[in-house]
Design an enzyme around this catalytic site. Structure first.
Site, PDB file in Angstrom:
ATOM      1  N   LEU A  85       0.870  -1.175   0.000  1.00 46.65           N
ATOM      2  CA  LEU A  85       0.000   0.000   0.000  1.00 46.65           C
ATOM      3  C   LEU A  85       0.903   1.220   0.000  1.00 46.65           C
ATOM      4  O   LEU A  85       1.918   1.244   0.702  1.00 46.65           O
ATOM      5  CB  LEU A  85      -0.891   0.028   1.253  1.00 46.65           C
ATOM      6  CG  LEU A  85      -2.004  -1.019   1.372  1.00 46.65           C
ATOM      7  CD1 LEU A  85      -2.725  -0.852   2.704  1.00 46.65           C
ATOM      8  CD2 LEU A  85      -2.994  -0.905   0.223  1.00 46.65           C
ATOM      9  N   ASP A  86       0.546   2.234  -0.775  1.00 40.50           N
ATOM     10  CA  ASP A  86       1.318   3.474  -0.766  1.00 40.50           C
ATOM     11  C   ASP A  86       1.381   4.032   0.649  1.00 40.50           C
ATOM     12  O   ASP A  86       0.454   3.847   1.451  1.00 40.50           O
ATOM     13  CB  ASP A  86       0.664   4.526  -1.669  1.00 40.50           C
ATOM     14  CG  ASP A  86       0.719   4.152  -3.133  1.00 40.50           C
ATOM     15  OD1 ASP A  86       1.571   3.319  -3.503  1.00 40.50           O
ATOM     16  OD2 ASP A  86      -0.094   4.696  -3.905  1.00 40.50           O
ATOM     17  N   ARG A  87       2.445   4.746   0.933  1.00 40.82           N
ATOM     18  CA  ARG A  87       2.628   5.305   2.276  1.00 40.82           C
ATOM     19  C   ARG A  87       1.413   6.089   2.772  1.00 40.82           C
ATOM     20  O   ARG A  87       0.996   5.928   3.925  1.00 40.82           O
ATOM     21  CB  ARG A  87       3.885   6.179   2.291  1.00 40.82           C
ATOM     22  CG  ARG A  87       4.212   6.735   3.659  1.00 40.82           C
ATOM     23  CD  ARG A  87       5.544   7.462   3.657  1.00 40.82           C
ATOM     24  NE  ARG A  87       5.958   7.772   5.011  1.00 40.82           N
ATOM     25  CZ  ARG A  87       7.209   8.036   5.364  1.00 40.82           C
ATOM     26  NH1 ARG A  87       8.168   8.003   4.466  1.00 40.82           N
ATOM     27  NH2 ARG A  87       7.513   8.312   6.615  1.00 40.82           N
ATOM     28  N   THR A 141      -1.704   5.793   1.992  1.00 41.99           N
ATOM     29  CA  THR A 141      -2.946   5.013   1.973  1.00 41.99           C
ATOM     30  C   THR A 141      -3.059   4.184   3.241  1.00 41.99           C
ATOM     31  O   THR A 141      -2.078   3.617   3.714  1.00 41.99           O
ATOM     32  CB  THR A 141      -2.975   4.078   0.749  1.00 41.99           C
ATOM     33  OG1 THR A 141      -2.785   4.853  -0.439  1.00 41.99           O
ATOM     34  CG2 THR A 141      -4.293   3.329   0.649  1.00 41.99           C
ATOM     35  N   HIS A 195       0.058   3.641  -8.270  1.00 38.83           N
ATOM     36  CA  HIS A 195      -0.823   4.804  -8.111  1.00 38.83           C
ATOM     37  C   HIS A 195      -2.043   4.725  -9.025  1.00 38.83           C
ATOM     38  O   HIS A 195      -2.583   5.762  -9.426  1.00 38.83           O
ATOM     39  CB  HIS A 195      -0.074   6.113  -8.374  1.00 38.83           C
ATOM     40  CG  HIS A 195       1.032   6.388  -7.401  1.00 38.83           C
ATOM     41  ND1 HIS A 195       1.909   7.435  -7.572  1.00 38.83           N
ATOM     42  CD2 HIS A 195       1.411   5.770  -6.259  1.00 38.83           C
ATOM     43  CE1 HIS A 195       2.787   7.439  -6.571  1.00 38.83           C
ATOM     44  NE2 HIS A 195       2.495   6.430  -5.761  1.00 38.83           N
TER      45      HIS A 195
END
Length: 260
Positions: free
Chosen positions: A53-55, A57, A162
């Site tokens: 997961l993106d930072r 999120t 993304h």
């Protein structure tokens, strides 16, 4: 302490807070707060990542408790056998339900991806999205006297970097708090007036076939205080019953009812 959403002898899932890295890279050697190390210390076992997961999120992060478990989970993710559901707060009124099939060129980081190929063409990227609710708030943003927000449910069918952030920006409904693909004025307004100080993207649910038992498994992740406050302010409480926290109490002056 991280919230453990699910654990058995093979798997563990946690609710990743916004702002946390999943694991360190050589770019983040000095980072103190990292999910993998925190979970390892918390449960006393090594963990093996299967997805990221993106930072910024938040939400469900599923890991294996052995290299074999991590490998089998990663295989399911790569083969799109795991259903992922996200929720986002976006700019404007996104009310329809549709599938966006819009290929994306890979985003390369100048440092982290300096050895990656730059000549790759656009890669397939597919997202199912559904507008759940809209609101118009009496706050001026830019040249408009009011500000409109939408609550959206998202199911990515591919896993590009993304992807959800870029797809919503393509639809002209960027996610609030997205500093790279979003609307700077809207981000500032949301933070100033409604406390939206983070990327408003949450990984709400994962559904899969357990790689060892063969049983169906669905994992839900509760929303943090920023999200719960937004739902209260925008009149959206009760729309995400599987993710709303019943113990949340809205700040005074706002709708403080507790949903059950």
């Amino acid at each position: 302490m991280l919230e453990i959403l699910y654990q058995d002898e093979w798997l563990v899932a946690v609710n990743k807070p916004s702002g946390w890295l999943v694991h360190r890279s050589w770019l983040d050697r000095d980072e103190k707060v990292v999910v993998m190390q925190t979970v390892r210390d918390q449960i006393g076992q090594h963990v093996f990542t299967a997805h990221r997961l993106d930072r910024p999120t938040s939400g469900v992060l599923l890991m294996g408790l052995s290299s074999e478990a991590g490998r089998l989970l990663a295989q399911q993710f790569e083969q799109h056998q795991i259903q992922k559901r996200y929720h986002a707060i976006v700019r404007g009124w996104l009310m329809e339900e549709a599938v966006l099939d819009y290929p994306l060129v890979e985003e390369l980081d100048k440092i982290a991806d300096k050895f990656a190929r730059e000549d790759k063409g656009p890669q397939p990227a597919v997202t199912h999205y559904r507008g759940l609710a809209t609101v118009e708030m009496p706050v001026a943003t830019g040249r408009y006297p009011t500000t409109r927000y939408g609550l959206v449910e998202l199911e990515p069918k591919t896993g590009r970097k993304h992807q959800l952030r870029r797809h919503l920006a393509h639809l002209r409904h960027p996610i609030i708090g997205d500093s790279k693909h979003g609307d700077l004025r809207q981000n500032r307004s949301g933070a100033e007036h409604f406390g939206l100080q983070r990327l408003m993207l949450h990984a709400s649910q994962l559904s899969l076939t357990h790689p060892f038992t063969g049983e169906p498994l669905t994992i839900h992740a509760g929303l943090d205080d920023t999200w719960m406050q937004a739902l209260s302010q925008f009149g959206w409480r009760g729309l995400l019953p599987e993710n709303e926290r019943v113990e949340f109490s809205a700040p005074s002056g706002q709708d403080g009812e507790i949903s059950s």
